[in-house]
Design a protein around this motif. Sequence first.
Motif, short mmCIF file in Angstrom:
data_model
loop_
_atom_site.label_atom_id
_atom_site.label_comp_id
_atom_site.label_asym_id
_atom_site.label_seq_id
_atom_site.Cartn_x
_atom_site.Cartn_y
_atom_site.Cartn_z
N VAL A 158 0.83 -1.20 0.00
CA VAL A 158 0.00 0.00 0.00
C VAL A 158 0.86 1.25 0.00
N LEU A 164 -6.19 0.52 -1.17
CA LEU A 164 -7.03 -0.17 -0.19
C LEU A 164 -8.47 -0.33 -0.64
N LYS A 167 -10.80 -3.56 -0.21
CA LYS A 167 -10.19 -4.54 0.67
C LYS A 167 -10.98 -4.68 1.98
N ALA A 185 -12.12 1.14 1.85
CA ALA A 185 -12.10 -0.27 2.19
C ALA A 185 -13.33 -0.64 3.01
#
Length: 344
Positions: A158, A164, A167, A185
């Motif tokens: 990252v 992100l 995720k 995320a």
Amino acid sequence: MNIIKNAVLAAALLAGGATSATAADHEFKLHHFLGEKAPAHSKMLVPWARQVEENSGGKVSIELYPAMTLGGRPPELISQVRDGVVDLVWTVNGYTPGLFPRSEVFELPGVHTNNTKATNLALMDLYESDLKEEYKGVEVMFLHVHAGQGIHMRDTEVHTPADLEGKKIRIPTRTGAWVIEALGAAPVAMPVPELPTALQKGVIDGAFIPWEIIPPLKIQEQTEYQIEGAGKERFGTTTFQVSMNKERWDSLPADIQKAFRDASGPEWVEQVGEIWAGADEFGIGLAVKAGNTHVTLSEEETEAFREALAPVTERWVDEVAAKGIDGAALVEKAKAAVASHSGN
């Protein structure tokens, strides 16, 4: 259900468990959620308990029950101590969302960045004036934070918030959930002991937690990357409390109360900050030695995260306004208190 659980827990206490080698005038049970190998247990809670005992001249005995030995799940710790089922607990405030809204100000990105000692002292500064009213039913021994949220990823490096997106990330508190959502995320709430299995099975892609948890839970075996901002900047933190049942506290004589207070003052919370910072350094060192990649974002990359996370504070201010809390003023007061101690 809570009555049944508490009855079972009370029976366990009566049956024994860890016992004191010598009888003391005042015996206490301290219940918490991490194992004996965790620095929180061995380097913070055990030394604190022994200092109280020493201060009391042997009149106090504190037995520690780690890893939820006495039953229940971590979110139940605060009710256990409030109900008097246990005497003392160490717990995460955010395990009971919305119960400690004022204290959450110290969890916000931009309030705590990387100085654990300063934030601990700031919590102490604001306790009587701003935080105390939300700790009904308990007597707080001390409040503290950990080194701050870093990002642990199974297999994704990252460098930008976009990395992100989509995720699934484990979060410790609702403020942590807001941070993860602001980064695109999906937050997944779970107590920290469940983290290794969730990572191993791919239930989550990563976790939002400091480095100190790496050794006791062997997080280096389930992740490849650890990410933090420039200058060790973190993306918020988590608040913790060590608290006693209020009725038990009120029943204690003045000299015993003093034994607890003398073990829990400014010098101690500074030391707690050092303990967590040191454990954090050890944890990241262990991960790197195991072959993990420690990513330190550039200043430009860190600034992109700061911009993405700015709405988190606005969201918190709006949220607590419904409870009659002037969140904007409290943010500024907390930042000023942290800054006042940041030269320590």
